[in-house]
Write an enzyme that holds these catalytic residues in place. Structure first.
Site, PDB file in Angstrom:
ATOM      1  N   LYS A 106       0.845  -1.277   0.048  1.00 49.39           N
ATOM      2  CA  LYS A 106       0.032   0.043   0.134  1.00 49.39           C
ATOM      3  C   LYS A 106       0.845   1.140  -0.064  1.00 49.39           C
ATOM      4  CE  LYS A 106      -2.302   0.820   3.909  1.00 49.39           C
ATOM      5  NZ  LYS A 106      -2.263   2.148   4.470  1.00 49.39           N
ATOM      6  N   ARG A 112       2.396   5.808  -3.619  1.00 54.92           N
ATOM      7  CA  ARG A 112       3.606   6.778  -4.072  1.00 54.92           C
ATOM      8  C   ARG A 112       3.485   6.814  -5.584  1.00 54.92           C
ATOM      9  NH1 ARG A 112       4.476   5.747   1.030  1.00 54.92           N
ATOM     10  NH2 ARG A 112       5.995   6.907   2.348  1.00 54.92           N
ATOM     11  N   ARG A 150      -5.893  12.965  13.600  1.00 56.94           N
ATOM     12  CA  ARG A 150      -4.505  12.989  13.480  1.00 56.94           C
ATOM     13  C   ARG A 150      -3.951  14.214  13.284  1.00 56.94           C
ATOM     14  NH1 ARG A 150      -4.061   7.238  10.078  1.00 56.94           N
ATOM     15  NH2 ARG A 150      -1.697   7.457  10.453  1.00 56.94           N
ATOM     16  N   ASP A 209       4.568  -0.057  11.593  1.00 58.03           N
ATOM     17  CA  ASP A 209       3.426  -1.128  11.402  1.00 58.03           C
ATOM     18  C   ASP A 209       3.820  -2.586  11.599  1.00 58.03           C
ATOM     19  OD1 ASP A 209       1.961   1.119  10.396  1.00 58.03           O
ATOM     20  OD2 ASP A 209       2.505   0.548   8.240  1.00 58.03           O
ATOM     21  N   LYS A 233      -9.393  -1.888   4.720  1.00 57.65           N
ATOM     22  CA  LYS A 233      -8.583  -0.759   4.338  1.00 57.65           C
ATOM     23  C   LYS A 233      -7.288  -1.041   3.684  1.00 57.65           C
ATOM     24  CE  LYS A 233      -6.928   3.114   7.274  1.00 57.65           C
ATOM     25  NZ  LYS A 233      -5.690   3.506   6.657  1.00 57.65           N
TER      26      LYS A 233
END
Length: 412
Positions: free
Chosen positions: A20, A25, A123, A292, A392
């Protein structure tokens, strides 16, 4: 959607989904280029669809030419027409989309109106706001809507390196579009450097060259450049591979295929970290460059019976889709793990087995996947609330889980 899993070992081959992080990018560089680009091995997750949709708002066009390939017609050097209407960007729950697009929208369209869902608009954006105060760019955040308006100008941009690399990526993509040279100064040590390396790799593939910092006081040098069309395939995702490494650490037999050992993805560090967790004795892992990976690493550590593990440098996990230091701790505890949460670390004492029980993804895709792998080593069934959060980043997760032998029922 809730999922109830019957404990069963997983086995068989799996190729993790496309990255992802890399896909965001590549899409952006293709959309900013002149002419037609091609991106293959794309996973149409919710976050990737958000980025595609937002780039359309800037004038880019794309079409799906087969199952996982798109053709992109970029906007080149064109700027949106100047009028009083700002483009609107629905970023879904994608922090990358939001933070990448804010400076790009200023460079291309003079700003934009940004919305999102879940915790996204909570955020922090303060690094951008500080720059906007300095540069005279208007911004307003009210009732979950962020409006920015103004002109991004060449010059010097100072950013803290310990909040998120996404701010650096946004500026690195936007500043080549300006009519003069710019510099980006990290004001603190850069965390998640490998994500910036991934950005620079995508830029270089589109013919945009950025000079990276050298030494503690160095800066990124960005000159005016045009984006060229690209023809790239998205690599398999090392952060998603982390969950299958964790599964193997728990005694499953998953054969992980299709990974690029020479990738610029920083999460390939899962390989040496996995090896360390498979050994004996206390282990301390610095996760500041690979946040992550914390959910799968914490799960693996939770079943190192009698051994202690510390995951340190993890403060930034508090501002993810959930407060991941808190949610990793609470959900693994529900299954019987011995885990303590600190301000920027997790301390884990391995147990021999986990229990079953009711758990909650907290609408966080990585928490849902961590719990799914945990269920392969529990004494009873595991129910995961909001298990559909995996869409997601990994829409095919549950079908892949079943293909590897996982047994579960759904409740809508």
């Amino acid at each position: 959607m809730d999922i109830t899993i019957t404990p069963k070992k997983l086995s068989g081959p799996i190729t993790p989904p496309p990255s992802k992080s890399q896909a965001h990018r590549l899409i952006i560089t293709a959309c900013l280029g002149a002419g037609v680009s091609r991106i293959s091995n794309l996973n149409f997750s919710q976050d990737i669809r958000a980025t595609l949709s937002c780039m359309e708002q800037l004038g880019a066009r794309w079409e799906q030419t087969d199952g996982n390939t798109i053709q992109v017609t970029g906007i080149g050097a064109r700027k949106s027409k100047s009028d009083s209407r700002l483009p609107r960007f629905d970023c879904g729950e994608s922090g990358s989309t939001l933070r990448f697009l804010i400076p790009i929208a200023l460079a291309v369209a003079g700003g934009g109106v940004f919305t999102g869902r879940g915790r996204l608009m909570e955020r922090p954006q303060q690094p951008y706001f500080d720059l906007f105060d300095e540069k005279g760019i208007f911004y307003e955040q009210r009732d979950g809507v962020l409006t920015v308006r103004g002109k991004l100008i060449p010059g010097d941009y100072a950013l803290p390196g310990n909040v998120s690399s996404q701010f650096f990526t946004g500026l690195l993509c936007a500043l080549p579009l300006l009519d003069g040279p710019s510099r980006i100064y990290p004001t603190t040590a850069l965390e998640s450097w490998d994500y910036i390396a991934m950005t620079m790799d995508a830029l270089m593939g589109a013919g945009v060259v950025v000079t990276e910092p050298h030494g503690e006081s160095g800066c990124f040098h960005v000159s005016p450049q045009a984006y060229s069309p690209i023809d790239r395939a998205v690599e398999a995702d090392w952060s998603q591979a982390g969950f299958y490494y964790a599964a193997n650490g728990l005694g499953n037999s998953v054969k992980i295929l299709g990974m690029n050992a020479g990738s610029v993805q920083g999460d390939k560090i899962i390989c040496p970290y996995y090896a360390r967790l498979c050994g004996g004795g206390p282990v301390e892992l610095d996760v500041s460059q690979c946040p992550d990976l914390v959910p799968p690493l914490a799960l693996h550590a939770a079943l190192r019976a009698g051994e202690s593990t510390r995951l340190v440098g993890a403060a930034r996990l508090r501002i993810k889709e959930s407060d991941r230091l808190a949610t990793v701790t609470s959900e693994l505890r529900r299954l019987g793990a011995d885990i303590e949460e600190g301000p920027d670390f997790l301390s884990i004492r391995g147990v021999a087995a986990l229990t079953g029980g009711d758990t909650d993804s907290h609408n966080d895709h990585r928490i849902a996947m961590m719990l799914a792998m945990a269920a392969t080593r529990t004494s009873g069934s595991v129910t995961i609330r909001d298990a559909g959060a995996v869409a997601k980043s990994y829409p095919d997760f549950w079908s892949d889980y079943a293909r590897l032998g996982g047994v579960f029922t759904r409740t809508e």
